[in-house]
Enzyme design. Structure first.
Site, PDB file in Angstrom:
ATOM      1  N   ASP A  44       0.760  -1.152   0.098  1.00  0.00           N
ATOM      2  CA  ASP A  44       0.104  -0.016   0.017  1.00  0.00           C
ATOM      3  C   ASP A  44       0.962   1.234   0.061  1.00  0.00           C
ATOM      4  O   ASP A  44       1.954   1.259   0.537  1.00  0.00           O
ATOM      5  CB  ASP A  44      -1.124   0.048   1.216  1.00  0.00           C
ATOM      6  N   GLU A  76       0.405  -1.005   5.786  1.00  0.00           N
ATOM      7  CA  GLU A  76       1.285  -0.392   6.743  1.00  0.00           C
ATOM      8  C   GLU A  76       1.164   1.164   6.782  1.00  0.00           C
ATOM      9  O   GLU A  76       1.569   1.785   7.885  1.00  0.00           O
ATOM     10  CB  GLU A  76       2.779  -0.808   6.038  1.00  0.00           C
TER      11      GLU A  76
END
Length: 367
Positions: free
Chosen positions: A72, A132
């Site tokens: 991500d 994250e």
């Protein structure tokens, strides 16, 4: 290198902001496809609340090394225009290229080099998570489970300036304070109101005093909101707070102090939410691994290594928090994480990839 660059380009062009679940799912599909090409095996896809995390567990033996990455990124789709990719004069530019798409590919290639060299990778786990950048809420348990009992955790987050390895990270905590007052007409009868905005001002000043510069503790009110219209006493307000600490003791002290806050205006009410998110990654968790990395880099002709402490946190905080020796910042060399000058230096990729490979092999062969 041409294959690796092509795969970095594909992931950068795809774009994968954390808050766009469809984009993150597409990214997971592509990472899984690319990873299977490099490693010769499909990953396990672990979906948690719709977020796709990918796990490669290589070999059947006990887990010895866990490698952490995330697919991500922070940039909303389109932030870099119609064509987000650029490679000019050996510099890659694009959303997420530095943090941390290149790190994913370096991890995959590092493992592949060991396989092609005939080295065993039995006991290696590669975990590529999907949240994250927004706190790893759905992946934390998975990270800690996969890392438990390992000899080492290698984190492919982007390097520090000049390629520095990140050997210390602060722990993080997040808080939200909701303030309830009472609305009233600001012109006709303001005295009948309880001004949540004034209560907010009192609390912001109190919160800002909870930091301790000598210990490296920062307590920062960030997002503030209050009121609805210009002629109404605010009935509600909200404060969001970012906390960074070097020690678990300071993290607990700030947590206690935050939850002990009390209203300053008669009749005002506070609802305090939040808690520690990531524990600190102390220098002691990285010291032995960094010393080993320095010796291996010198022996293999990969150049000298520098270390640094940073305020930002990563998933390496979780592995250090459960007692696993952790080395962070092993990913791309470049700069501009989360900024519009995000970039990667292509010439640095081979040595960083080789360093990861020799570190993995070293830990697998350790007594």
């Amino acid at each position: 290198m041409p294959e690796l660059i092509k795969d970095i380009e594909a992931l950068v062009r795809l774009e994968s902001p954390s808050d766009d679940l469809e984009a993150v799912r597409r990214s997971a599909d592509l990472v899984a496809e690319i990873g299977a090409k490099y490693l010769g095996v499909e990953p396990e896809r672990v979906d948690v609340e719709g977020r796709p995390h990918l796990v490669w567990r290589l070999g059947d033996g006990p887990r010895k090394v866990v490698i952490l990455a995330h697919h991500d990124t922070v940039w909303p789709i389109g932030s870099w225009g119609e064509d987000p990719w650029s490679l000019v004069d050996g510099v890659i530019r694009g959303p997420g290229c530095f943090d941390m798409i290149t790190g994913i590919l370096q991890a995959l290639l590092g493992i592949r080099l060991l396989i092609e060299d005939g080295s065993s990778v039995d006991g290696v786990t590669l975990l590529v998570t999907a949240d994250e950048e927004i706190g790893s809420r759905t992946s934390r348990k998975l990270i800690e489970t996969e890392a438990a009992g390992c000899r080492a955790a290698f984190v492919l987050e982007a390097s520090g300036p000049g390629g520095a390895i990140k050997t210390e990270r602060k722990g993080t905590s997040d808080y939200q304070i909701k303030i309830t007052g009472r609305a009233a007409h600001a012109g006709l009868e303001p005295e009948k109101g309880i001004n949540a905005g004034i209560e907010l001002a009192h609390q912001v000043l109190r919160i800002a005093q909870l930091g301790n510069a000598d210990l490296g503790t920062t307590v920062t009110p960030t997002v503030l909101s209050a009121g609805t219209t210009t002629n109404t006493v605010p009935a509600r307000a909200e404060i969001k707070v970012d906390v960074r600490v070097r020690s678990k003791g300071e993290q607990q002290r700030v947590d206690n102090d935050m939850h002990a806050l009390e209203p300053q205006l008669p009749g005002a009410e506070l609802i305090i939410g939040g808690r520690p998110n990531r524990p600190p990654l102390p220098g002691s968790a990285s010291a032995a691994l960094f010393d080993r990395a320095v010796k291996l880099a010198e022996a293999e002709g990969l150049g000298s290594l520098e270390s640094m402490a940073v305020g930002g946190a990563s998933d390496g905080n979780f592995t250090a928090g459960i007692g696993v020796p952790t080395l962070d910042g092993l990913g791309a060399v470049g700069g501009g994480a989360h900024a519009d000058d995000e970039h990667v230096l292509v010439e640095k990729i081979p040595a960083r990839t080789a360093l990861l490979a020799v570190l993995i092999k070293d830990q697998l062969l350790a007594d």
